[in-house]
Motif scaffolding. Sequence first.
Motif, short mmCIF file in Angstrom:
data_model
loop_
_atom_site.label_atom_id
_atom_site.label_comp_id
_atom_site.label_asym_id
_atom_site.label_seq_id
_atom_site.Cartn_x
_atom_site.Cartn_y
_atom_site.Cartn_z
N THR A 1 26.67 46.85 16.40
CA THR A 1 26.91 48.01 15.55
C THR A 1 26.92 49.33 16.32
O THR A 1 27.45 50.31 15.82
N LYS B 1 28.75 44.37 8.53
CA LYS B 1 27.91 45.52 8.19
C LYS B 1 28.57 46.37 7.10
O LYS B 1 27.92 46.79 6.14
N THR B 2 29.88 46.62 7.24
CA THR B 2 30.58 47.49 6.29
C THR B 2 30.64 46.88 4.90
O THR B 2 30.40 47.56 3.90
N MET C 1 35.05 49.65 15.49
CA MET C 1 34.09 49.60 14.39
C MET C 1 34.68 50.21 13.13
O MET C 1 34.51 49.70 12.02
N GLU C 2 35.37 51.34 13.29
CA GLU C 2 35.89 52.06 12.13
C GLU C 2 37.14 51.42 11.55
O GLU C 2 37.47 51.65 10.39
N ARG D 1 34.76 43.88 15.93
CA ARG D 1 35.33 44.07 14.60
C ARG D 1 34.65 43.16 13.58
O ARG D 1 34.38 43.56 12.45
N SER E 1 31.60 42.00 13.65
CA SER E 1 30.27 42.53 13.37
C SER E 1 30.36 43.74 12.44
O SER E 1 29.56 43.90 11.52
N SER E 2 31.34 44.60 12.69
CA SER E 2 31.51 45.77 11.85
C SER E 2 31.90 45.37 10.43
O SER E 2 31.46 45.98 9.46
N LYS F 1 33.98 52.61 19.12
CA LYS F 1 33.89 53.29 17.83
C LYS F 1 35.14 53.03 17.00
O LYS F 1 35.07 52.78 15.79
N CYS G 1 24.65 41.36 15.29
CA CYS G 1 25.69 42.21 14.72
C CYS G 1 25.86 43.45 15.58
O CYS G 1 25.04 44.36 15.53
N SER H 1 37.06 49.58 8.13
CA SER H 1 36.76 50.27 6.88
C SER H 1 37.85 51.24 6.47
O SER H 1 37.71 51.96 5.49
#
Length: 477
Positions: free
Chosen positions: A269, A359-360, A324-325, A353, A355-356, A321, A267, A328
């Motif tokens: 992150t 996790k999210t 990743m964001e 994306r 993987s994020s 970053k 994952c 969410s």
Amino acid sequence: MGRQKRNIAVRFFGGAGNYTTVLEHLCTFVLTENPTETAVLEWCRSNTRATSSDGIRRRLTFLEGIELLEVDADCVRLTQQGLTWLSETDPAVLYELLSDNVRGFETMLEALLDGPKTDAELGAAITAAHPEVNWTDASGPAQHRGWLQSLGYVERSDGVNSLTNSGRGLARRQTSTYPALERGASYTQTDLEDAFDTSFGSYIKGINPRTTDEGELSYIIVKAREDGPYGDEIDGDRFTYIGEGVPEKGDQQLTGANSALLEQSACSTVPVYFFYQPADSDTLRYEGLVDVVDTEYVARDGRMVYQFTMKNLEIGPERFKALMESVSGDIEEDEPALTDDEDEFTEVQRRVRSSSFAKTVTAAYDARCAICGAARESPDGTTDIEAAHIYPKRENGRDTVRNGLALCRLHHWAFDSGWLAVADDYRILVADRPDLEGYEEFAPLENESLTLPTNEEQRPHATFLAAHRERHGFESS
């Protein structure tokens, strides 16, 4: 948060430096007594120096404005954020509510990074950063500072304000940016220590995980040496990297460094910075961010080693970053698109994306199944919770937390296969197939409510739920 930020904070009872002490007592009273607004007014008169009902109401309105309380005439209650702060009394929780809802708190901390300042100087810094504030109350900056003092981030002496150690750490985290590294350029160890604001000790090891002050993994630096002991094979944009553990120590173990890279293969992150050190040089050449695409524990040269397959990402940390964001972020449309634009992201960007997303979604549901509430763990400590797309990934369903559910393996299968669906009011629906084996197991779930994230902006969107029901033949709900 959905509200326009306030221009000014409101001082609280107890005096600067003591706001949070009085606030904790007030919140405890609200939690235990479920009081009316009148009862809260009386509590404030009895437990503070307050005498004016209007002054007390102004403070309650402020606490409601930062989303700590909900105030009605017949009942005052804590919000979910208020419950979180009261249970943990973590200054970071209350600071986030303040900074999310009132302008100037971040600016004040950043200004104090440059050195001690008076309230007037802090006000000038906020005015410069937020000209829209248009201070009309000279005591405004002092009210901001009073909250920061009470949170333990600022200390005051002889009319001058300074950051405490915790305040300095918070300010640095707020202002931190990714280091300006140029791919292909060479750097000394001192250069990199300055760029990353860290110390590597006597030398930079092969795998260097770096954490935040809270102990969360922030980034990883990986170094390969041309004359190193591991025989790393660097060839093109995809290469093999051998984990931590020299040959004379036998089989490699799952050290903290090896674990950090292993987790990234499952994952992605955090950014993984890759450097290469030529045999005839003391400098390290920056090769860019890499993705750990695979990990194997294999026999090599008479011992077992962790063999990581890496690939250049071809994107910088800021883009990493942002990707990743992006999963969410809020969905503001009434009817959001079900799918992502296939041409918008490269293969690597989709992996980041994805993987994020995992996790999210898992974090939003506190690593518990939204259907049964279980948080099962295998004997090796692995959590048996998976991030499921509501509108399926195989149909290019969007990687957004609002198109996700955290589910145990059984209910993930049941949801994807059409045994289960979810109504717009988050009731669980069960396929009406009593003739099939499995129906009796799922039937008791009918009309039970999902376990939902406390953050409403992370809950499933009705558009995705409706599309899932339609795919599996459930009636509109």
